[in-house]
Scaffold this motif. Structure first.
Motif, short mmCIF file in Angstrom:
data_model
loop_
_atom_site.label_atom_id
_atom_site.label_comp_id
_atom_site.label_asym_id
_atom_site.label_seq_id
_atom_site.Cartn_x
_atom_site.Cartn_y
_atom_site.Cartn_z
N PHE A 367 0.74 -1.06 0.06
CA PHE A 367 -0.04 0.10 -0.02
C PHE A 367 0.82 1.26 0.03
N LYS A 368 1.77 1.12 -0.83
CA LYS A 368 3.05 2.29 -0.82
C LYS A 368 2.75 3.36 -1.78
N HIS A 369 1.70 3.43 -2.85
CA HIS A 369 1.37 4.27 -3.72
C HIS A 369 0.44 5.06 -3.04
N GLU A 370 0.54 6.44 -3.67
CA GLU A 370 -0.25 7.54 -3.05
C GLU A 370 -1.71 7.19 -3.16
N GLY A 371 -2.67 7.07 -2.18
CA GLY A 371 -3.85 6.59 -2.36
C GLY A 371 -4.26 5.26 -2.01
N ASP A 372 -3.39 4.45 -1.87
CA ASP A 372 -3.43 2.90 -1.71
C ASP A 372 -4.37 2.75 -0.50
N ALA A 373 -3.59 3.19 0.69
CA ALA A 373 -4.39 3.06 1.74
C ALA A 373 -5.78 3.46 1.90
N LYS A 375 -8.02 3.93 -0.51
CA LYS A 375 -8.81 3.05 -1.57
C LYS A 375 -8.86 1.68 -0.84
N ALA A 376 -7.90 0.96 -0.21
CA ALA A 376 -8.13 -0.37 0.25
C ALA A 376 -8.99 -0.34 1.56
N ARG A 377 -8.96 0.70 2.17
CA ARG A 377 -9.77 0.79 3.24
C ARG A 377 -11.37 0.86 2.77
N GLU A 378 -11.66 1.76 1.83
CA GLU A 378 -12.98 1.86 1.18
C GLU A 378 -13.48 0.34 0.57
N ILE A 379 -12.76 -0.38 -0.08
CA ILE A 379 -12.79 -1.68 -0.52
C ILE A 379 -13.33 -2.51 0.60
N VAL A 380 -12.36 -2.84 1.65
CA VAL A 380 -12.59 -3.40 2.66
C VAL A 380 -13.92 -3.12 3.57
#
Length: 429
Positions: A367-373, A375-380
């Protein structure tokens, strides 16, 4: 509801959800169906927990409020004394004044202030609580009688309601050691993770820097080792020492990347093993140690206590991972979504990645790319990952309940161990 005596708020929430499900035939749109699914989950979880509670029920043990008061008083009396004893143990000793004279600065006073920092903020004290309860439950299981001179807290210093619940001095020391190892690991973790907050306040490394923080963690571990050696039981010392090894191996596992070709089940297996090493091992080995001290020859008791601690510890960490997505930073005492920002894939993420494969790509790059964290949170949050994690919490809680329920001569402490296991899926912080 009447049979299982659900708390009123839980009863109301479950009843409302059940009423919605009963009206299923009136539902017409997909949106309405999606709105009902979480309510089905609420009812299913409560019925499952009722079943777990029924499994643990026993006609020979008291389940009245008096029993709960007794076990609570027993824990509070011992934990209060333990907090004071830990603080005393962490006062640096410099009887000759050699350190101060050579260093020409307030080394001992500064070190004392740093080692006391997290302990003064207060914590759950869950690990000592579990150690005390398991120690007393094992004493009851083996019909062990402890002489007054070996009691952890003298009867004269305790309230009358709980004086029949006792642990020996060495079992009490296991609780101290468990909390000290845990706190030292927090200090080191905050350095590794570059964390700025802990328990709602600035972390040790944020206040004093990384170098000092590493030394503070080492000092706490050194004092815990001294207490451990004072127990004088090689088998207990070996069991407790394994906790440190597991913490290190677990941290290495966490820092290592799972192979890109790993299957979902392999990823989950690696996560559970890491969780055992980093979190559950401390619960499990502390429980085993208190059982050994109750009866050194009862290998079945030792393994039962160990399995209770392991399953409770995994359920506890799974609940923590779930709270990272649903709790506020004030409740957690640290920033929310912290695990994602650290590049960690926890159970909710791993389950969500099975439903949304694009998470795998982000997971592999931590989750190192900008916005990864974000976006991942929203998906989860919009996946079934959190519901599946709740089911997994319940599964490990059930295993812990089975272990505690199998202890002979169940008493108030045994019942409290069962309640602790059952409470994990509904934990708020």
């Amino acid at each position: 509801f009447q049979h299982f005596k659900l708390h009123e708020p839980v009863k109301q929430k479950t009843a409302e959800s059940w009423e919605t499900i009963r009206n299923w035939s009136k539902i017409k749109s997909t949106e309405e169906i999606m709105g009902v699914l979480p309510k089905i989950n609420i009812v299913a979880r409560q019925l499952r927990k009722c079943s777990m509670a029924a499994t643990s029920s026993s006609p020979v043990t008291a389940t009245s409020s008096d029993s709960s008061f007794a076990s609570t008083a027993f824990v509070q009396e011992h934990v209060k004394q333990m907090q004071s004893d830990i603080m005393e143990q962490l006062i640096p000793q410099d009887a000759t004044g050699a350190v101060e004279n050579l260093a020409d600065l307030n080394v001992t006073s500064n070190l004392g202030r740093m080692t006391h920092y997290y302990f003064q903020q207060g914590g759950k004290m869950l690990r000592p609580t579990v150690s005390l309860l398991m120690g007393n439950a094992c004493n009851s299981a083996t019909n062990r009688s402890i002489s007054d001179d070996l009691l952890a807290v003298p009867s004269s210093d305790r309230s009358g309601i709980a004086t029949h619940l006792t642990v020996c001095q060495n079992q009490y020391k296991i609780g101290m050691i468990a909390e000290m190892i845990h706190t030292a690991s927090l200090v080191h973790d905050d350095v590794i993770d570059e964390a700025n907050t802990r328990r709602g306040s600035a972390s040790v490394n944020a206040v004093w820097g990384n170098k000092m923080s590493v030394l503070v963690g080492d000092f706490i571990l050194a004092r815990a080792t001294q207490i451990l050696c004072s127990i004088g039981k090689p088998n207990v010392i070996s069991v407790m020492a394994s906790i440190i090894e597991d913490l290190v191996l677990g941290e290495f596992m966490q820092m290592s990347a799972t192979p890109s070709e790993a299957t979902p089940q392999q990823r989950m297996n690696a996560y559970i093993e890491k969780t055992h090493r980093k979190t559950a091992s401390l619960f499990a080995s502390s429980c085993r140690s208190t059982a050994i001290l109750a009866d050194p020859n009862n290998l079945n008791l030792h393994q039962t206590a160990y399995e209770y601690g392991r399953n409770l510890g995994i359920a506890f960490q799974l609940a923590d991972d779930l709270l990272d997505f649903i709790a506020t930073s004030d409740e957690m005492g640290k920033p929310v979504a912290a695990d994602l920002k650290l590049g960690l894939a926890t159970a909710p993420v791993l389950y969500a990645s099975q439903q949304y494969p694009e998470l795998i790509t982000m997971l592999l790059r931590k989750f190192k790319h900008e916005g990864d964290a974000e976006k991942a949170r929203e998906i989860v949050v919009n996946s079934d990952g959190m519901d599946k994690t709740r089911l997994l919490i319940d599964a490990y809680s059930q295993k812990a309940v089975e272990m505690a329920s199998s202890l002979p001569n169940r008493n108030e402490s045994t019942e409290q161990l069962i309640k602790l296991a059952l409470s994990q899926s509904d934990r708020k912080f």
